[in-house]
Write a protein that holds these residues in place. Sequence first.
Motif, PDB file in Angstrom:
ATOM      1  N   THR A   1      13.376  -1.368   4.443  1.00  0.00           N
ATOM      2  CA  THR A   1      12.487  -2.490   4.737  1.00  0.00           C
ATOM      3  C   THR A   1      11.281  -2.480   3.798  1.00  0.00           C
ATOM      4  O   THR A   1      10.908  -3.513   3.229  1.00  0.00           O
ATOM      5  CB  THR A   1      12.018  -2.427   6.209  1.00  0.00           C
ATOM      6  OG1 THR A   1      13.165  -2.531   7.059  1.00  0.00           O
ATOM      7  CG2 THR A   1      11.051  -3.548   6.527  1.00  0.00           C
TER       8      THR A   1
ATOM      9  N   ARG B   1      10.382  -5.256   0.739  1.00  0.00           N
ATOM     10  CA  ARG B   1       9.079  -5.926   0.625  1.00  0.00           C
ATOM     11  C   ARG B   1       8.451  -5.688  -0.743  1.00  0.00           C
ATOM     12  O   ARG B   1       7.870  -6.596  -1.338  1.00  0.00           O
ATOM     13  CB  ARG B   1       8.133  -5.454   1.731  1.00  0.00           C
ATOM     14  CG  ARG B   1       8.479  -6.012   3.080  1.00  0.00           C
ATOM     15  CD  ARG B   1       7.438  -5.608   4.107  1.00  0.00           C
ATOM     16  NE  ARG B   1       7.908  -5.928   5.444  1.00  0.00           N
ATOM     17  CZ  ARG B   1       7.683  -5.189   6.508  1.00  0.00           C
ATOM     18  NH1 ARG B   1       6.975  -4.082   6.426  1.00  0.00           N
ATOM     19  NH2 ARG B   1       8.147  -5.564   7.682  1.00  0.00           N
TER      20      ARG B   1
ATOM     21  N   ASP C   1      10.163  -7.935  -3.237  1.00  0.00           N
ATOM     22  CA  ASP C   1       9.772  -9.339  -3.043  1.00  0.00           C
ATOM     23  C   ASP C   1       8.342  -9.611  -3.481  1.00  0.00           C
ATOM     24  O   ASP C   1       8.035 -10.682  -4.005  1.00  0.00           O
ATOM     25  CB  ASP C   1       9.921  -9.747  -1.575  1.00  0.00           C
ATOM     26  CG  ASP C   1      11.321 -10.184  -1.214  1.00  0.00           C
ATOM     27  OD1 ASP C   1      12.095 -10.548  -2.123  1.00  0.00           O
ATOM     28  OD2 ASP C   1      11.646 -10.159  -0.015  1.00  0.00           O
ATOM     29  N   GLN C   2       7.450  -8.654  -3.263  1.00  0.00           N
ATOM     30  CA  GLN C   2       6.037  -8.890  -3.515  1.00  0.00           C
ATOM     31  C   GLN C   2       5.576  -8.519  -4.921  1.00  0.00           C
ATOM     32  O   GLN C   2       4.605  -9.083  -5.414  1.00  0.00           O
ATOM     33  CB  GLN C   2       5.186  -8.115  -2.505  1.00  0.00           C
ATOM     34  CG  GLN C   2       5.354  -8.622  -1.092  1.00  0.00           C
ATOM     35  CD  GLN C   2       4.608  -7.775  -0.066  1.00  0.00           C
ATOM     36  OE1 GLN C   2       4.133  -6.691  -0.364  1.00  0.00           O
ATOM     37  NE2 GLN C   2       4.531  -8.278   1.155  1.00  0.00           N
TER      38      GLN C   2
END
Length: 86
Positions: free
Chosen positions: A60, A64, A67-68
Amino acid sequence: MSQTYQAKVYVTLRPSVLDPAGTAVQSGLQHLGYDNVGSVRIGKYVELTLTAADESDARTQLDRMCDQLLANPVIENYRFELIPNP
């Protein structure tokens, strides 16, 4: 107890996005006589270590991160391998 993981992240341009760097490398290879190279796509490779409660939490967090910061989800795809450190 936390676990430490090594992550290997592979980032590539989406197939619909033009890759001028890949085109330049392909052209250079052809000029060197490598006419058998059909197409070249350039990407990024990132290695990192992270600590997480478990593998699910590590995945997880890594998702993230990609994606960030590590990938631009608008024009890039990513995949990763997660390896527990002993």
